[in-house]
Structure formats: C-alpha cells, structure tokens
Design a protein around this motif. Structure first.
Motif, short mmCIF file in Angstrom:
data_model
loop_
_atom_site.label_atom_id
_atom_site.label_comp_id
_atom_site.label_asym_id
_atom_site.label_seq_id
_atom_site.Cartn_x
_atom_site.Cartn_y
_atom_site.Cartn_z
N SER A 1 0.79 -1.24 0.00
CA SER A 1 0.00 0.00 0.00
C SER A 1 0.82 1.28 0.00
O SER A 1 0.25 2.36 0.02
CB SER A 1 -0.95 0.01 1.20
N ARG B 1 2.54 5.84 2.72
CA ARG B 1 1.52 6.68 3.35
C ARG B 1 0.48 5.88 4.15
O ARG B 1 -0.05 6.37 5.13
CB ARG B 1 0.81 7.53 2.30
N ARG B 2 0.18 4.66 3.73
CA ARG B 2 -0.84 3.86 4.43
C ARG B 2 -0.23 2.67 5.16
O ARG B 2 -0.94 1.76 5.59
CB ARG B 2 -1.89 3.37 3.43
N ARG B 3 1.06 2.67 5.30
CA ARG B 3 1.76 1.51 5.85
C ARG B 3 1.27 1.11 7.24
O ARG B 3 0.97 -0.06 7.48
CB ARG B 3 3.27 1.79 5.89
N ALA C 1 -1.57 1.71 8.87
CA ALA C 1 -2.93 1.18 8.85
C ALA C 1 -2.96 -0.19 8.19
O ALA C 1 -3.70 -1.08 8.63
CB ALA C 1 -3.86 2.15 8.12
N THR C 2 -2.15 -0.38 7.16
CA THR C 2 -2.10 -1.67 6.47
C THR C 2 -1.53 -2.75 7.38
O THR C 2 -2.03 -3.88 7.39
CB THR C 2 -1.28 -1.56 5.17
#
Length: 84
Positions: free
Chosen positions: A49, A52-54, A56-57
């Motif tokens: 991902s 930036r979304r690491r 949350a991923t």
C-alpha cells in the motif's frame, strides 16, 4: 426534434439502468502473499500500500490474519487487505 430528445433521454436511462455499477460487481478473492525470508510486516505493508498507508495496512494485516504480534515467519501465508 422533440422525438430525438426523448429518444436520447430514453437511451441514456437504458444505459444507466442496463449496466451494473461497480458496487454491483462481486469482489474477487482477497490478495495473499507468502512471506519471504527476511520479510517483515513493515516491508509487506509498504509493498502492498505504500509508505503513506503503511501503519494502517500493518494493523489490517494483523487483524485479517489473527496475529497477536508483529512477527511473521518465512513461508507464512498472509491475507492482505483489498486496495481502496
């Protein structure tokens, strides 16, 4: 002229009603990754991902795979979250 306008409106409505929207599509299987030697959840989440979304991923991967901690083992099969 009026007939052409009505025909165009009817054709547009038919197209909107006749073609299912994206929400009607059945989702495909969730993506899966096999952990490679040296991989971490951080690496897998970044590849999946982006930076930036690491975070949350990582949490979503942990939830989907019922992981208590942050360790993964080579050969482990992990379900990944669907891309948004």
């Amino acid at each position: 002229m009026l007939f052409c306008l009505l025909l165009a409106v009817a054709g547009g409505l038919f197209t909107l009603v006749g073609v299912p929207g994206q929400a009607a599509d059945r989702p495909g299987p969730a993506p899966v990754v096999i952990v490679q030697p040296g991989d971490t959840l951080w690496d897998i989440a970044t590849r999946h991902s982006g930076v930036r979304r690491r975070d949350a991923t990582i949490e979503e991967i942990r939830r989907l795979n019922h992981l208590d901690g942050y360790s993964v083992d080579a050969g482990q099969r992990l379900t990944l979250p669907r891309q948004r």
